[in-house]
Design a protein around this motif. Structure first.
Motif, PDB file in Angstrom:
ATOM      1  N   LEU A 291       0.826  -1.215   0.000  1.00 60.20           N
ATOM      2  CA  LEU A 291       0.000   0.000   0.000  1.00 60.20           C
ATOM      3  C   LEU A 291       0.858   1.263   0.000  1.00 60.20           C
ATOM      4  O   LEU A 291       0.553   2.229  -0.705  1.00 60.20           O
ATOM      5  CB  LEU A 291      -0.926  -0.014   1.226  1.00 60.20           C
ATOM      6  CG  LEU A 291      -2.133  -0.951   1.147  1.00 60.20           C
ATOM      7  CD1 LEU A 291      -2.810  -1.085   2.504  1.00 60.20           C
ATOM      8  CD2 LEU A 291      -3.137  -0.483   0.103  1.00 60.20           C
ATOM      9  N   ILE A 292       1.940   1.257   0.776  1.00 55.88           N
ATOM     10  CA  ILE A 292       2.829   2.421   0.805  1.00 55.88           C
ATOM     11  C   ILE A 292       3.482   2.643  -0.562  1.00 55.88           C
ATOM     12  O   ILE A 292       3.589   3.769  -1.052  1.00 55.88           O
ATOM     13  CB  ILE A 292       3.901   2.257   1.905  1.00 55.88           C
ATOM     14  CG1 ILE A 292       3.245   2.327   3.290  1.00 55.88           C
ATOM     15  CG2 ILE A 292       4.984   3.335   1.778  1.00 55.88           C
ATOM     16  CD1 ILE A 292       4.174   2.011   4.439  1.00 55.88           C
ATOM     17  N   SER A 293       3.903   1.545  -1.201  1.00 54.86           N
ATOM     18  CA  SER A 293       4.502   1.645  -2.537  1.00 54.86           C
ATOM     19  C   SER A 293       3.499   2.210  -3.535  1.00 54.86           C
ATOM     20  O   SER A 293       3.838   3.055  -4.380  1.00 54.86           O
ATOM     21  CB  SER A 293       4.979   0.265  -2.997  1.00 54.86           C
ATOM     22  OG  SER A 293       5.949  -0.261  -2.122  1.00 54.86           O
ATOM     23  N   PHE A 294       2.262   1.739  -3.451  1.00 57.49           N
ATOM     24  CA  PHE A 294       1.196   2.188  -4.335  1.00 57.49           C
ATOM     25  C   PHE A 294       0.977   3.699  -4.169  1.00 57.49           C
ATOM     26  O   PHE A 294       0.855   4.447  -5.156  1.00 57.49           O
ATOM     27  CB  PHE A 294      -0.080   1.421  -3.995  1.00 57.49           C
ATOM     28  CG  PHE A 294      -1.122   1.403  -5.084  1.00 57.49           C
ATOM     29  CD1 PHE A 294      -1.076   2.275  -6.173  1.00 57.49           C
ATOM     30  CD2 PHE A 294      -2.176   0.491  -5.029  1.00 57.49           C
ATOM     31  CE1 PHE A 294      -2.038   2.248  -7.168  1.00 57.49           C
ATOM     32  CE2 PHE A 294      -3.143   0.453  -6.015  1.00 57.49           C
ATOM     33  CZ  PHE A 294      -3.080   1.338  -7.079  1.00 57.49           C
TER      34      PHE A 294
ATOM     35  N   VAL B   2       6.364   1.386 -10.035  1.00 54.92           N
ATOM     36  CA  VAL B   2       6.085   1.493  -8.602  1.00 54.92           C
ATOM     37  C   VAL B   2       4.600   1.239  -8.340  1.00 54.92           C
ATOM     38  O   VAL B   2       4.231   0.502  -7.408  1.00 54.92           O
ATOM     39  CB  VAL B   2       6.498   2.881  -8.064  1.00 54.92           C
ATOM     40  CG1 VAL B   2       6.165   2.996  -6.580  1.00 54.92           C
ATOM     41  CG2 VAL B   2       7.987   3.119  -8.288  1.00 54.92           C
ATOM     42  N   VAL B   3       3.730   1.841  -9.156  1.00 53.55           N
ATOM     43  CA  VAL B   3       2.285   1.654  -9.013  1.00 53.55           C
ATOM     44  C   VAL B   3       1.921   0.173  -9.130  1.00 53.55           C
ATOM     45  O   VAL B   3       1.203  -0.381  -8.292  1.00 53.55           O
ATOM     46  CB  VAL B   3       1.514   2.472 -10.075  1.00 53.55           C
ATOM     47  CG1 VAL B   3       0.055   2.037 -10.147  1.00 53.55           C
ATOM     48  CG2 VAL B   3       1.597   3.960  -9.761  1.00 53.55           C
ATOM     49  N   CYS B   4       2.419  -0.482 -10.183  1.00 55.72           N
ATOM     50  CA  CYS B   4       2.073  -1.888 -10.428  1.00 55.72           C
ATOM     51  C   CYS B   4       2.643  -2.811  -9.362  1.00 55.72           C
ATOM     52  O   CYS B   4       1.980  -3.775  -8.950  1.00 55.72           O
ATOM     53  CB  CYS B   4       2.572  -2.315 -11.809  1.00 55.72           C
ATOM     54  SG  CYS B   4       1.633  -1.593 -13.162  1.00 55.72           S
ATOM     55  N   SER B   5       3.861  -2.541  -8.910  1.00 56.51           N
ATOM     56  CA  SER B   5       4.459  -3.364  -7.851  1.00 56.51           C
ATOM     57  C   SER B   5       3.598  -3.315  -6.597  1.00 56.51           C
ATOM     58  O   SER B   5       3.255  -4.348  -6.015  1.00 56.51           O
ATOM     59  CB  SER B   5       5.869  -2.879  -7.525  1.00 56.51           C
ATOM     60  OG  SER B   5       6.732  -3.057  -8.617  1.00 56.51           O
ATOM     61  N   GLY B   6       3.236  -2.094  -6.185  1.00 54.84           N
ATOM     62  CA  GLY B   6       2.419  -1.941  -4.988  1.00 54.84           C
ATOM     63  C   GLY B   6       1.067  -2.588  -5.126  1.00 54.84           C
ATOM     64  O   GLY B   6       0.596  -3.295  -4.223  1.00 54.84           O
ATOM     65  N   MET B   7       0.427  -2.374  -6.276  1.00 59.65           N
ATOM     66  CA  MET B   7      -0.920  -2.902  -6.473  1.00 59.65           C
ATOM     67  C   MET B   7      -0.938  -4.428  -6.463  1.00 59.65           C
ATOM     68  O   MET B   7      -1.765  -5.048  -5.786  1.00 59.65           O
ATOM     69  CB  MET B   7      -1.494  -2.371  -7.800  1.00 59.65           C
ATOM     70  CG  MET B   7      -2.968  -2.675  -7.996  1.00 59.65           C
ATOM     71  SD  MET B   7      -3.253  -4.324  -8.696  1.00 59.65           S
ATOM     72  CE  MET B   7      -5.016  -4.347  -8.773  1.00 59.65           C
TER      73      MET B   7
ATOM     74  N   CYS C  28      -4.504  12.125  -9.213  1.00 61.26           N
ATOM     75  CA  CYS C  28      -3.452  11.334  -8.558  1.00 61.26           C
ATOM     76  C   CYS C  28      -3.415  11.579  -7.055  1.00 61.26           C
ATOM     77  O   CYS C  28      -3.245  10.637  -6.264  1.00 61.26           O
ATOM     78  CB  CYS C  28      -2.090  11.666  -9.171  1.00 61.26           C
ATOM     79  SG  CYS C  28      -1.934  11.165 -10.897  1.00 61.26           S
ATOM     80  N   THR C  29      -3.587  12.822  -6.654  1.00 62.29           N
ATOM     81  CA  THR C  29      -3.562  13.166  -5.225  1.00 62.29           C
ATOM     82  C   THR C  29      -4.745  12.542  -4.493  1.00 62.29           C
ATOM     83  O   THR C  29      -4.592  11.998  -3.389  1.00 62.29           O
ATOM     84  CB  THR C  29      -3.584  14.697  -5.034  1.00 62.29           C
ATOM     85  OG1 THR C  29      -2.486  15.273  -5.739  1.00 62.29           O
ATOM     86  CG2 THR C  29      -3.489  15.060  -3.565  1.00 62.29           C
ATOM     87  N   LEU C  30      -5.925  12.626  -5.089  1.00 61.16           N
ATOM     88  CA  LEU C  30      -7.115  12.026  -4.474  1.00 61.16           C
ATOM     89  C   LEU C  30      -6.963  10.512  -4.385  1.00 61.16           C
ATOM     90  O   LEU C  30      -7.322   9.896  -3.362  1.00 61.16           O
ATOM     91  CB  LEU C  30      -8.365  12.385  -5.280  1.00 61.16           C
ATOM     92  CG  LEU C  30      -9.692  11.805  -4.754  1.00 61.16           C
ATOM     93  CD1 LEU C  30      -9.967  12.299  -3.335  1.00 61.16           C
ATOM     94  CD2 LEU C  30     -10.848  12.173  -5.681  1.00 61.16           C
ATOM     95  N   THR C  31      -6.421   9.903  -5.425  1.00 59.68           N
ATOM     96  CA  THR C  31      -6.205   8.455  -5.435  1.00 59.68           C
ATOM     97  C   THR C  31      -5.262   8.042  -4.310  1.00 59.68           C
ATOM     98  O   THR C  31      -5.529   7.072  -3.587  1.00 59.68           O
ATOM     99  CB  THR C  31      -5.617   8.014  -6.792  1.00 59.68           C
ATOM    100  OG1 THR C  31      -6.517   8.399  -7.837  1.00 59.68           O
ATOM    101  CG2 THR C  31      -5.414   6.519  -6.831  1.00 59.68           C
ATOM    102  N   ALA C  32      -4.171   8.779  -4.146  1.00 64.38           N
ATOM    103  CA  ALA C  32      -3.221   8.500  -3.069  1.00 64.38           C
ATOM    104  C   ALA C  32      -3.871   8.672  -1.699  1.00 64.38           C
ATOM    105  O   ALA C  32      -3.610   7.897  -0.767  1.00 64.38           O
ATOM    106  CB  ALA C  32      -2.005   9.409  -3.199  1.00 64.38           C
ATOM    107  N   SER C  33      -4.732   9.675  -1.565  1.00 64.57           N
ATOM    108  CA  SER C  33      -5.418   9.928  -0.299  1.00 64.57           C
ATOM    109  C   SER C  33      -6.354   8.776   0.073  1.00 64.57           C
ATOM    110  O   SER C  33      -6.435   8.370   1.241  1.00 64.57           O
ATOM    111  CB  SER C  33      -6.210  11.241  -0.375  1.00 64.57           C
ATOM    112  OG  SER C  33      -5.355  12.328  -0.654  1.00 64.57           O
ATOM    113  N   LEU C  34      -7.072   8.254  -0.908  1.00 62.79           N
ATOM    114  CA  LEU C  34      -7.966   7.120  -0.663  1.00 62.79           C
ATOM    115  C   LEU C  34      -7.182   5.891  -0.223  1.00 62.79           C
ATOM    116  O   LEU C  34      -7.594   5.159   0.683  1.00 62.79           O
ATOM    117  CB  LEU C  34      -8.772   6.812  -1.933  1.00 62.79           C
ATOM    118  CG  LEU C  34      -9.800   7.863  -2.361  1.00 62.79           C
ATOM    119  CD1 LEU C  34     -10.394   7.501  -3.726  1.00 62.79           C
ATOM    120  CD2 LEU C  34     -10.909   7.990  -1.329  1.00 62.79           C
ATOM    121  N   LEU C  35      -6.044   5.659  -0.864  1.00 65.55           N
ATOM    122  CA  LEU C  35      -5.195   4.532  -0.484  1.00 65.55           C
ATOM    123  C   LEU C  35      -4.648   4.707   0.931  1.00 65.55           C
ATOM    124  O   LEU C  35      -4.540   3.739   1.692  1.00 65.55           O
ATOM    125  CB  LEU C  35      -4.041   4.388  -1.479  1.00 65.55           C
ATOM    126  CG  LEU C  35      -4.400   3.837  -2.854  1.00 65.55           C
ATOM    127  CD1 LEU C  35      -3.230   4.006  -3.818  1.00 65.55           C
ATOM    128  CD2 LEU C  35      -4.806   2.366  -2.770  1.00 65.55           C
TER     129      LEU C  35
END
Length: 366
Positions: A261-264, A285-290, A343-350
């Protein structure tokens, strides 16, 4: 592999398809969303169908249906007819995915994590091939030939399955809808479901609208160049296959999920950088985390219950519900406030999901 290739091949082609059908961004984003909506509902239904019908017949019929509907879709000129055919096609995809995932968790109960990792690796590789090779073929020939290439391979797969003897005719236990209730009575499962939903919502938000962002920033970019950004999917395959080693290093599945989750979250911020080559790194980085999260969460829910057919159906329903919304909803605020906000909203939800998971992390001693 072929099922996911056919499902995701149109994703990097959406700007091209929008031009072909003469529709706007909000309309074309439904190409992915309309395909994921049945995936969010059907796994629960297919748990019952597997009780009464032959697994082999379900797989063969579903493969033929997906392939034929794709070929028909490439021949139409009306966007809404194309969308309708894609929706019908998507009704058959959960039959393939739910059957195979349940089979893999039952034929070898001592290696559930390993088998799920191979399943996720195969489906991830399928998504990679669909996006990359589909983009390449569309540049050389056309988007129709690109999609029909996978449909033709799926027909071969369907014919090949006819040669196999059926070994399992009944994969699930007798169930009723009330058997799903216990999953929602435990806070740890609710926290896990929120993570699963948010994980794929976030992933679809980034991957579905990345082609539009790249087209906006780099005016002369080709379909092949857009597709190449998705080479990062290979990291997802590697992450899935090496998940047991990752768990050993990080001491537990819970710690590995937190790392994913942190990587994502970091990847969501990296992908904001407006540089084509940096986009490669960001998507890795996105794909690794996901896919670390995907492999861990799917194993967690299977290892936490004996009702694996129900668990897999529920997992896929929540997973694809997030994906269906993530394929279309971000398009609204992407058009209004742009890529950086998305991107910022997506990171916030995660991040909120991470906090929820940390609250119940100790309950998953796996």
């Amino acid at each position: 592999m072929l099922t996911l290739a056919l499902l995701y091949a149109p994703q990097p082609l959406m700007p091209l398809l929008a031009s072909y059908f003469n529709v706007n961004l909000n309309q074309i984003s439904w190409i992915m969303s309309i395909a994921l909506i049945p995936l969010a509902i059907s796994p629960l239904i297919y748990g019952y169908l597997l009780e009464n019908f032959s697994l082999k017949k379900i797989l063969i019929v579903s493969l033929f249906a997906c392939a034929i509907l794709q070929i028909l879709g490439s021949l139409v000129l009306n966007f809404y007819i194309f969308l309708s055919l894609r929706f019908i096609q998507a009704l058959f995809i959960p039959a393939i995915l739910t059957s195979l995932l349940t089979l893999l968790t039952r034929i070898d109960t001592n290696n559930i994590q390993k088998n799920i990792a191979f399943y996720i690796g195969a489906t991830t590789f399928g998504g990679f091939v669909g996006r990359i090779f589909g983009s390449y073929l569309s540049d050389i020939f056309s988007w129709g030939i690109a999609l029909n290439f996978f449909a033709f391979l799926m027909l071969i797969c369907a014919f090949s399955l006819m040669l196999f003897k059926q070994k399992y005719s009944n994969l699930t236990q007798k169930t009723s809808l009330k058997d799903y209730i216990p999953f929602f009575k435990q806070a740890k499962f609710i926290a896990l479901f929120i993570c699963i939903f948010t994980m794929f919502f976030a992933f679809q938000s980034i991957t579905s609208f990345l082609p539009f962002h790249l087209k906006e920033v780099f005016k002369d970019i080709t379909q092949t160049q857009i597709g190449l950004v998705y080479v990062s999917y290979l990291t997802g395959v590697l992450s899935s296959l090496l998940i047991n080693k990752t768990i050993q290093i990080l001491k537990s599945r819970s710690n590995t999920a937190v790392f994913g989750l942190i990587s994502f979250i970091m990847g969501c911020f990296f992908v904001m950088v407006k540089d084509y080559y940096f986009s490669f790194f960001a998507m890795f980085v996105v794909c690794s985390g996901m896919f670390i999260c995907h492999a861990i969460f799917s194993a967690m829910i299977n290892l936490s219950t004996t009702k694996k057919g129900l668990a897999n159906g529920l997992y896929l329903t929540i997973y694809y519900s997030g994906g269906a919304l993530g394929s279309v909803l971000p398009g609204i605020y992407y058009q209004i406030v742009g890529w950086d906000f998305l991107c910022t909203l997506t990171a916030s939800l995660l991040f909120c999901s991470l906090l929820g998971f940390l609250r119940y992390k100790k309950d998953f001693k796996l």
